[in-house]
Design a protein around this motif. Structure first.
Motif, PDB file in Angstrom:
ATOM      1  N   GLY A  10       4.438  22.653  43.138  1.00  0.00           N
ATOM      2  CA  GLY A  10       4.441  21.190  43.089  1.00  0.00           C
ATOM      3  C   GLY A  10       5.472  20.566  43.987  1.00  0.00           C
ATOM      4  O   GLY A  10       5.947  21.207  44.943  1.00  0.00           O
ATOM      5  N   ASN A  11       5.789  19.325  43.695  1.00  0.00           N
ATOM      6  CA  ASN A  11       6.757  18.568  44.480  1.00  0.00           C
ATOM      7  C   ASN A  11       8.091  18.551  43.749  1.00  0.00           C
ATOM      8  O   ASN A  11       8.223  17.857  42.748  1.00  0.00           O
ATOM      9  CB  ASN A  11       6.275  17.123  44.663  1.00  0.00           C
ATOM     10  N   PRO A  12       9.083  19.304  44.245  1.00  0.00           N
ATOM     11  CA  PRO A  12      10.382  19.277  43.553  1.00  0.00           C
ATOM     12  C   PRO A  12      11.081  17.944  43.848  1.00  0.00           C
ATOM     13  O   PRO A  12      11.293  17.605  45.008  1.00  0.00           O
ATOM     14  CB  PRO A  12      11.164  20.439  44.198  1.00  0.00           C
ATOM     15  N   SER A 129       7.932   3.555  34.592  1.00  0.00           N
ATOM     16  CA  SER A 129       7.192   3.404  35.837  1.00  0.00           C
ATOM     17  C   SER A 129       7.891   4.302  36.845  1.00  0.00           C
ATOM     18  O   SER A 129       9.122   4.359  36.876  1.00  0.00           O
ATOM     19  CB  SER A 129       7.256   1.946  36.286  1.00  0.00           C
ATOM     20  N   MET A 130       7.118   5.029  37.666  1.00  0.00           N
ATOM     21  CA  MET A 130       7.753   5.958  38.612  1.00  0.00           C
ATOM     22  C   MET A 130       7.356   5.628  40.041  1.00  0.00           C
ATOM     23  O   MET A 130       6.205   5.320  40.322  1.00  0.00           O
ATOM     24  CB  MET A 130       7.343   7.389  38.295  1.00  0.00           C
ATOM     25  N   CYS A 131       8.344   5.709  40.912  1.00  0.00           N
ATOM     26  CA  CYS A 131       8.111   5.415  42.319  1.00  0.00           C
ATOM     27  C   CYS A 131       8.738   6.559  43.128  1.00  0.00           C
ATOM     28  O   CYS A 131       9.950   6.751  43.104  1.00  0.00           O
ATOM     29  CB  CYS A 131       8.761   4.069  42.623  1.00  0.00           C
ATOM     30  N   PRO A 195      -3.500   8.265  37.432  1.00  0.00           N
ATOM     31  CA  PRO A 195      -4.735   7.610  37.882  1.00  0.00           C
ATOM     32  C   PRO A 195      -4.828   7.485  39.407  1.00  0.00           C
ATOM     33  O   PRO A 195      -5.909   7.611  39.974  1.00  0.00           O
ATOM     34  CB  PRO A 195      -4.669   6.241  37.204  1.00  0.00           C
ATOM     35  N   PHE A 196      -3.687   7.291  40.083  1.00  0.00           N
ATOM     36  CA  PHE A 196      -3.799   7.074  41.534  1.00  0.00           C
ATOM     37  C   PHE A 196      -4.292   8.321  42.271  1.00  0.00           C
ATOM     38  O   PHE A 196      -4.906   8.220  43.337  1.00  0.00           O
ATOM     39  CB  PHE A 196      -2.477   6.532  42.127  1.00  0.00           C
ATOM     40  N   ILE A 197      -4.077   9.484  41.685  1.00  0.00           N
ATOM     41  CA  ILE A 197      -4.582  10.724  42.294  1.00  0.00           C
ATOM     42  C   ILE A 197      -6.116  10.703  42.268  1.00  0.00           C
ATOM     43  O   ILE A 197      -6.777  11.055  43.242  1.00  0.00           O
ATOM     44  CB  ILE A 197      -4.049  11.965  41.526  1.00  0.00           C
ATOM     45  N   GLY A 293       3.647  14.398  29.122  1.00  0.00           N
ATOM     46  CA  GLY A 293       2.456  15.140  29.568  1.00  0.00           C
ATOM     47  C   GLY A 293       2.831  16.469  30.210  1.00  0.00           C
ATOM     48  O   GLY A 293       2.215  17.500  29.939  1.00  0.00           O
ATOM     49  N   ASP A 294       3.864  16.446  31.046  1.00  0.00           N
ATOM     50  CA  ASP A 294       4.300  17.686  31.707  1.00  0.00           C
ATOM     51  C   ASP A 294       4.714  18.719  30.670  1.00  0.00           C
ATOM     52  O   ASP A 294       4.434  19.922  30.815  1.00  0.00           O
ATOM     53  CB  ASP A 294       5.535  17.455  32.614  1.00  0.00           C
ATOM     54  N   SER A 295       5.410  18.266  29.633  1.00  0.00           N
ATOM     55  CA  SER A 295       5.908  19.240  28.661  1.00  0.00           C
ATOM     56  C   SER A 295       4.788  19.715  27.729  1.00  0.00           C
ATOM     57  O   SER A 295       4.812  20.859  27.277  1.00  0.00           O
ATOM     58  CB  SER A 295       7.118  18.720  27.891  1.00  0.00           C
TER      59      SER A 295
HETATM   60  C1  26A Z   1       3.383  12.649  44.480  1.00  0.00           C
HETATM   61  N1  26A Z   1       4.066  12.090  43.327  1.00  0.00           N
HETATM   62  C2  26A Z   1       3.977  10.678  43.167  1.00  0.00           C
HETATM   63  C3  26A Z   1       4.749  12.918  42.437  1.00  0.00           C
HETATM   64  C4  26A Z   1       5.445  12.425  41.317  1.00  0.00           C
HETATM   65  C5  26A Z   1       6.028  13.367  40.443  1.00  0.00           C
HETATM   66  N2  26A Z   1       5.941  14.694  40.639  1.00  0.00           N
HETATM   67  C6  26A Z   1       5.285  15.098  41.728  1.00  0.00           C
HETATM   68  N3  26A Z   1       4.707  14.250  42.618  1.00  0.00           N
HETATM   69  N4  26A Z   1       5.732  11.194  40.831  1.00  0.00           N
HETATM   70  C7  26A Z   1       6.438  11.361  39.699  1.00  0.00           C
HETATM   71  N5  26A Z   1       6.629  12.678  39.472  1.00  0.00           N
HETATM   72  C8  26A Z   1       7.361  13.307  38.376  1.00  0.00           C
HETATM   73  O1  26A Z   1       6.708  13.095  37.176  1.00  0.00           O
HETATM   74  C9  26A Z   1       7.646  13.431  36.165  1.00  0.00           C
HETATM   75  C10 26A Z   1       7.268  12.808  34.851  1.00  0.00           C
HETATM   76  O2  26A Z   1       6.001  13.182  34.459  1.00  0.00           O
HETATM   77  C11 26A Z   1       8.753  12.770  38.185  1.00  0.00           C
HETATM   78  O3  26A Z   1       9.655  13.449  39.029  1.00  0.00           O
HETATM   79  C12 26A Z   1       9.014  13.010  36.695  1.00  0.00           C
HETATM   80  O4  26A Z   1       9.937  14.046  36.460  1.00  0.00           O
END
Ligand code: 26A
Length: 339
Positions: A10-12, A129-131, A195-197, A293-295
């Motif tokens: 994944g994306n660290p 909200s995550m950015c 959802p954006f995925i 959700g991740d956990s």
């Molecule tokens: C590509 N994007 C937008 C992302 C993320 C992501 N992890 C990988 N790619 N956007 C947010 N997160 C992670 O989601 C976790 C919560 O579910 C955040 O880093 C956060 O730890």
């Protein structure tokens, strides 16, 4: 120490997490419950956040959170391997140390030109909200999986996990792992992530799904998927259709697992719908819902890798989520897992 059994990719990201005002969310046009990729207009947010609020730096990245939770629940060190791309910088070191100290075998690709990715996690009344500014995470390249060392690891592990977010970065790596899993009859587990995925990376999702044995989604991702496929609004119907939609490895039936926060998790597999109740969490015990959700996926994956049945896998998922929502972000409890 055992040989790794679960491969996560994944994306660290380093999460910069803070409790913010609704004005701050409005300023950057961000919505609670959402996760997005940062556009030009969002770039000042990281500095602004640090200046305006008390922030916590927490290791993040959806699949890395899942990997850490699964490893914590499995206890036996280095049962889980995690890969992704970080920068050669301080934040990359922080992520490596945090993930390794949880016992995960870390196999990052490192990029010397781009800084480690960051995610602004803006919490307001327990919703978030995550950015994300992907940074080096976006530099992951399939060639990393083609090194002798990584090929040996991929050949030896028994399970694969990826979150949909990685499809924004290296869909060809995702398909390579999916094909390997299907050809070797190894389970591939996949979380739709956001959802954006589904809205904007649907071609990549469609390319990967045929290799997927277990699909995870929460209710809003499930509904978005249903709309995209013209399968209507009913989650049970969407789960049923997805369970038999385009599958390469016919030796395994697909399980579709829809979590619904405090409501029952729906599982559709082998023509049958089953519901599993999560552990009730009184609202005063919830710190934030980030990484719930991740956990869930981490706990599920831990039990799944031990060959447990669906009821036990969901119970483990609910336990993982129960622990993590009582912590700040994807912070692991300092005590051993009780699972
Ligand atoms: C590509 N994007 C937008 C992302 C993320 C992501 N992890 C990988 N790619 N956007 C947010 N997160 C992670 O989601 C976790 C919560 O579910 C955040 O880093 C956060 O730890």
């Amino acid at each position: 120490m055992s040989s790794p059994k679960i491969f996560c990719i994944g994306n660290p990201l380093l999460d910069i997490s803070a409790h913010v005002t609704t004005d701050f969310l409005t300023k950057y046009d961000l919505k609670l419950g959402n996760a997005i990729l940062a556009e030009e207009k969002h770039m000042p947010i990281y500095e602004d956040l640090v200046k305006s609020f008390k922030v916590d730096y927490i290791p993040g990245g959806a699949a890395q959170n899942t990997a850490r939770v699964a490893q914590w629940m499995l206890k036996d060190k280095q049962t889980v391997v995690y890969s992704g791309c970080v920068g050669k910088d301080e934040n990359g070191k922080i992520l490596r140390e945090a993930t390794e100290s949880n016992g995960v075998l870390v196999k990052y690709l490192e990029n010397s030109e781009v800084p480690t990715g960051a995610c602004a996690v803006l919490i307001n009344d327990k919703e978030r909200s995550m950015c994300t500014n992907l940074g080096a995470a976006n530099k992951f390249h399939i060639s990393h999986l083609e090194t002798e060392e990584m090929k040996a690891i991929i050949n030896s592990v028994e399970n694969f996990y990826m979150a949909g977010y990685f499809l924004t970065v290296s869909p060809d790596s995702a398909v390579l792992l999916g094909k390997h899993a299907a050809e070797n009859n190894k389970p591939f587990l996949f979380g739709l992530a956001a959802p954006f995925i589904i809205d904007f990376f649907f071609t990549q999702v469609e390319q990967l799904l045929p290799y997927v044995d277990v699909v995870f989604a929460n209710e809003s991702e499930a509904a978005t998927f249903g709309r995209k496929m013209n399968w209507g609004e009913d989650l049970a119907v969407i789960a049923e259709k997805l369970s038999v939609w385009n599958k390469v490895n016919t030796k395994r039936s697909r399980a579709v697992v829809f979590t619904q926060g405090p409501n029952a998790t729906l599982v559709f597999q082998d023509g049958k719908l089953t519901q599993y109740k999560p552990i009730a969490v009184p609202s005063e015990e919830i710190v934030d819902l980030n990484a719930a959700g991740d956990s869930f996926c981490g706990g599920f994956l831990a039990a799944f890798s031990l060959g447990k049945d669906m009821a036990k896998c969901c119970e483990a998922g609910h336990y993982g989520a129960w622990e993590i929502i009582r912590q700040n972000g994807a912070t692991l409890p300092t005590t051993p897992s009780k699972f």
